[in-house]
Design a protein around this motif. Structure first.
Motif: not given
Length: 331
Positions: A267-291
């Protein structure tokens, strides 16, 4: 008479494992280059390595650790035949450390090494870098009449077998206890590695109304769900260059991905959709932002589409031709 290639995979006939899918796709691409190819699985004996009764001109083995015995057997049986070893995520990020002798013996027996993403060299022993070639796995566009995304749910797709390396339930954990107004729903596709993972998925469904595990699915059903989904989550701890990422890019499906080399290398180093490994809270934040932010999803879609040309079948075929040339052969 074309080049005779023995393509060894640790995944047997009928398997939906990534190694078998890669072997099947590569067999077609190699034949398009004029090669004569025999796919050899764990159910085949050593006689299957011969093509038209003759030894192969080239051996390509998927997985340094799982195909270790076959790699050494080919080295001993066909000493003048070049050997290519294709490196997987578990090879580089697990077995390199847990079984270093086996890993390095397979690499030492190879005339060329193939990595499936651009960051692999960061984790490969320096003595082997001169043998490394990168071949991106390809994907085909979704059919033009694929069903459009639904309106009742904002479906987020997780596609991959349920096993430890994939951290498969991370997306399900991230949508627990969301506000009632949220339309987020996780659709998980893929068979369970064992009964424990199957029980874990069923237990999660029982307690999490935003999660559905549909089990192992045919390729066309996976592609249907890719067309219906608004996002995909790749939550793996380790990846060797997942073909599902290639498919998402070609489909224009935005991806939320764990920040690991195997994902950055596609995906490239500058991709905006990464989250830290196994970080549930960070993934939740990105999912809610996407919504909540269509502009964020549009940005991710533009980024994956910009990567899509890397994953054309023609590019993968040309990559395989470079590997053959690196072995001093002409397809």
């Amino acid at each position: 008479m074309g080049l005779k290639v023995a393509l060894i995979t640790p995944a047997g006939r009928g398997s939906r494992a990534g190694n078998r899918a890669t072997a099947t796709r590569w067999a077609g691409l190699l034949r398009a280059l004029g090669c004569r190819v025999r796919v050899v699985g764990p159910e085949d004996d050593t006689g299957q390595w011969h093509i038209a009764g003759r030894p192969p001109d080239l051996v390509m083995a998927l997985h340094a650790w799982r195909s270790h015995a076959a790699i050494l057997a080919c080295r001993d049986a066909f000493p003048g035949c070049p050997r290519v070893v294709v490196l997987t995520g578990t090879d580089v990020y697990r077995f390199q450390y847990s079984h270093p002798e086996v890993f390095q013996e397979s690499l030492a027996a190879a005339d060329a090494l193939v990595g499936l993403h651009d960051c692999l060299a960061e984790d490969l022993p320096s003595g082997f870098l001169s043998r490394l070639q990168v071949v991106h796995q390809s994907a085909l566009p979704l059919p033009p009449r694929a069903p459009p995304p639904g309106r009742r749910h904002l479906d987020v797709l997780v596609a991959g077998h349920l096993r430890e390396e994939k951290d498969p339930l991370r997306a399900a954990l991230a949508v627990r206890e969301l506000p009632a107004a949220s339309r987020l729903r996780i659709i998980q596709l893929g068979g369970a590695l064992d009964d424990a993972w199957a029980r874990a998925a069923r237990d999660e469904m029982a307690g999490n109304p935003r999660y559905r595990w549909l089990g192992d699915q045919t390729r066309w059903r996976v592609r249907q769900w890719m067309a219906r989904a608004r996002l995909m989550v790749i939550s793996s701890h380790m990846e060797g260059g997942a073909n599902v990422v290639s498919e998402a890019c070609v489909a224009g499906l935005p991806v939320l991905a764990s920040d690991i080399p195997g994902n950055r290398g596609l995906l490239g180093d500058d991709y905006a959709g990464y989250f830290p490994v196994a970080d549930t809270a960070a993934l939740r934040d990105r999912l809610r932002r996407a919504e909540a932010e269509p502009a964020f999803v549009d940005r991710l879609r533009r980024q994956v589409l910009a990567r899509a040309p890397l994953f054309r079948p023609e590019a993968e075929r040309e990559g395989l031709a470079r590997v053959i040339a690196a072995c001093g052969l002409i397809p």
